[in-house]
Motif scaffolding. Sequence first.
Motif, mmCIF file in Angstrom:
data_model
loop_
_atom_site.group_PDB
_atom_site.id
_atom_site.type_symbol
_atom_site.label_atom_id
_atom_site.label_comp_id
_atom_site.label_asym_id
_atom_site.label_seq_id
_atom_site.Cartn_x
_atom_site.Cartn_y
_atom_site.Cartn_z
ATOM 1 N N ALA A 323 0.849 -1.205 0.000
ATOM 2 C CA ALA A 323 0.000 0.000 0.000
ATOM 3 C C ALA A 323 0.877 1.245 0.000
ATOM 4 C CB ALA A 323 -0.902 -0.018 1.228
ATOM 5 N N LYS A 324 0.443 2.285 -0.746
ATOM 6 C CA LYS A 324 1.230 3.535 -0.856
ATOM 7 C C LYS A 324 0.427 4.714 -0.296
ATOM 8 C CE LYS A 324 5.028 2.301 -3.201
ATOM 9 N NZ LYS A 324 4.912 1.126 -3.919
ATOM 10 N N ARG A 325 1.128 5.655 0.311
ATOM 11 C CA ARG A 325 0.559 6.945 0.711
ATOM 12 C C ARG A 325 1.502 8.006 0.169
ATOM 13 N NH1 ARG A 325 -2.984 4.283 2.051
ATOM 14 N NH2 ARG A 325 -3.927 3.783 4.066
ATOM 15 N N ASP A 326 0.958 8.912 -0.636
ATOM 16 C CA ASP A 326 1.774 9.971 -1.245
ATOM 17 C C ASP A 326 2.996 9.380 -1.957
ATOM 18 O OD1 ASP A 326 -0.027 11.769 -0.088
ATOM 19 O OD2 ASP A 326 1.169 11.848 1.768
ATOM 20 N N GLY A 327 2.806 8.250 -2.615
ATOM 21 C CA GLY A 327 3.869 7.657 -3.427
ATOM 22 C C GLY A 327 4.897 6.855 -2.643
ATOM 23 N N ALA A 328 4.775 6.842 -1.294
ATOM 24 C CA ALA A 328 5.741 6.074 -0.475
ATOM 25 C C ALA A 328 4.991 4.933 0.227
ATOM 26 C CB ALA A 328 6.377 7.016 0.551
ATOM 27 N N PRO A 329 5.728 3.892 0.655
ATOM 28 C CA PRO A 329 5.030 2.805 1.362
ATOM 29 C C PRO A 329 4.255 3.360 2.564
ATOM 30 C CG PRO A 329 7.300 2.193 0.891
ATOM 31 C CD PRO A 329 7.165 3.652 0.543
ATOM 32 N N THR A 333 9.426 1.252 5.365
ATOM 33 C CA THR A 333 10.293 0.061 5.403
ATOM 34 C C THR A 333 11.183 0.051 6.645
ATOM 35 O OG1 THR A 333 11.855 1.259 4.033
ATOM 36 C CG2 THR A 333 10.379 -0.268 2.898
ATOM 37 N N THR A 334 11.404 1.219 7.236
ATOM 38 C CA THR A 334 12.206 1.243 8.473
ATOM 39 C C THR A 334 11.335 1.237 9.726
ATOM 40 O OG1 THR A 334 12.271 3.652 8.389
ATOM 41 C CG2 THR A 334 14.154 2.482 7.414
ATOM 42 N N SER A 335 10.036 1.046 9.553
ATOM 43 C CA SER A 335 9.178 0.988 10.755
ATOM 44 C C SER A 335 9.443 -0.328 11.490
ATOM 45 C CB SER A 335 7.703 1.087 10.367
ATOM 46 O OG SER A 335 7.312 -0.057 9.632
ATOM 47 N N HIS A 336 9.142 -0.300 12.784
ATOM 48 C CA HIS A 336 9.393 -1.477 13.634
ATOM 49 C C HIS A 336 8.632 -2.694 13.124
ATOM 50 C CE1 HIS A 336 10.491 -3.455 17.386
ATOM 51 N NE2 HIS A 336 9.225 -3.842 17.516
ATOM 52 N N VAL A 337 7.342 -2.527 12.797
ATOM 53 C CA VAL A 337 6.576 -3.721 12.416
ATOM 54 C C VAL A 337 6.989 -4.260 11.055
ATOM 55 C CG1 VAL A 337 4.558 -3.237 13.867
ATOM 56 C CG2 VAL A 337 4.587 -2.444 11.503
ATOM 57 N N SER A 338 7.442 -3.375 10.186
ATOM 58 C CA SER A 338 7.881 -3.864 8.881
ATOM 59 C C SER A 338 9.127 -4.730 9.045
ATOM 60 C CB SER A 338 8.157 -2.690 7.936
ATOM 61 O OG SER A 338 8.602 -3.184 6.698
ATOM 62 N N LEU A 339 10.083 -4.227 9.819
ATOM 63 C CA LEU A 339 11.341 -4.972 9.978
ATOM 64 C C LEU A 339 11.171 -6.255 10.795
ATOM 65 C CD1 LEU A 339 13.569 -1.846 10.496
ATOM 66 C CD2 LEU A 339 13.905 -3.548 8.691
ATOM 67 N N ALA A 340 10.189 -6.250 11.715
ATOM 68 C CA ALA A 340 10.027 -7.424 12.590
ATOM 69 C C ALA A 340 9.072 -8.452 12.004
ATOM 70 C CB ALA A 340 9.510 -6.969 13.962
#
Length: 427
Positions: A323-329, A333-340
């Motif tokens: 999913a994108k918001r304003d063209g960015a994920p 990608t550096t959020s805690h839940v993404s990395l974990a």
Amino acid sequence: MTDDEVTDDTSARSGLSRRGLLGLAGLGAGVLGAGIGVGADRAVQASATGSSGAQATYPFYGKHQSGIVTAAQDRLHFAAFDVSEGTTRDDLVGLLKDWSYAAARMTRGEEVSKSGATGGSLYAPPDDTGEALGLPAAGLTITIGFGPSLFDDRFGLASKRPPRLIDLPSFAGDNLDDAMSGGDLCIQACSDDPQIAVHAIRNLSRIAFGRAGLRWSQLGFGRTSSTTRGQATPRNLFGFKDGTANLKAEDSALVAKDVWASASHGADWMDGGSYLVSRKIRMQIETWDHQSLKEQQTVVGRDKGAGAPLSGGTEFSAIDFHAKRDGAPAVPTTSHVSLAHPDHNGGAQLLRRGYNFVDGNDSLGRLNAGLFFICYQNDPENQFVRIQTALAANDAMNEYVQHVSSGIFAVPPGASRGGYVGETLFA
Ligand SMILES: C=CC1=C(C)c2cc3[nH]c(cc4nc(cc5[nH]c(cc1n2)c(C)c5CCC(=O)O)C(CCC(=O)O)=C4C)c(C)c3C=C
Ligand SMILES: [Fe+2]
């Protein structure tokens, strides 16, 4: 009660060993001679008052130790011990038998021995310290683990060290205090009443006197994970729901795959056990509290109110990493839940069972607060280490947290009725 647990009964050993009683006396045989109540059959004084939650008891004996998939209680007292110099293999077995005997009693809401706090000799220290008299067990679980150092050459256990009981590597950003890390043995005591958890560790430490000494310990409050679907997701000291995507007891296939050790993992005696990793993580809560809501949510990758992923939906919606918001994920990608997340860690999952802590404040008036992170798994290298390596390298949360203590312990299977935790190791 699960199919794997057996009901406790009183067929257990008849009492603490002589060494255990010496520990309670803190002295020597002279005191024993003064008449500590070995086997004295006095009525236990724990009363049955309080709410239904306070009345909860969990079996000590069973296929697995309680305190792992057990619905996370609200309070923790965690302790790591070092075996004392001069302690023999037989002494160590004796200690584990005494701990198991006393733990089984305390989890039933009883005192550590039959004579307890007031039923022994007037001229000797009581067996039980007494602060839990009149209190119910409040869901007390006592979970015992063995650190890597137990498998050195002192007790003839080197060949029994499970291959999956690895030494944890150091991670980027670690600032570990060795005196607050490691340990030959650990005990995790959880209860919905802090006094009950503290009473358990205090009395088990007394029983260990002369055989093992406290190395470090940690109090925790406000569980930071749910381990069953019936529990509401609690919040951590950053104010976010924590435990949403945790493994839950009801996910029995996943728990079997990811939490319980099996004989096929290289150590027969660990079959039905698990591996505990502890990390004391200091959180810079004053810095965090100055951040905007947007920044806080961007760091976590979830919305602060409902705990929903930033990709949308509600708390338990799957995270959409495309999913994108304003063209960015939408979920950075550096959020805690993404990395974990398991999708980014080869499917690795953990059963998290941590607690908040506040240990007073520092000289600058900042709260010494954070998360005492505990997780269970059957393959620390490919679970905790894999996820923490990713977090340590890139987690946006790193600006606000620092790991200050670390531990890894093999948690053996539960004791057979009347047996002791560790019986499969020493068989
Ligand atoms: C190495 C494992 C982990 C450490 C260390 C860790 C520290 C840590 N976590 C939070 C707050 C949250 N964590 C959340 C999710 C989450 N965290 C881990 C692992 C570690 N966390 C995992 C595997 C997950 C689940 C990821 C997923 O599958 O989506 C969340 C979100 C809510 C949730 O799902 O639980 C929060 C919030 C803090 C504050 C912290 C260190 C102080
Ligand atoms: Fe986390």
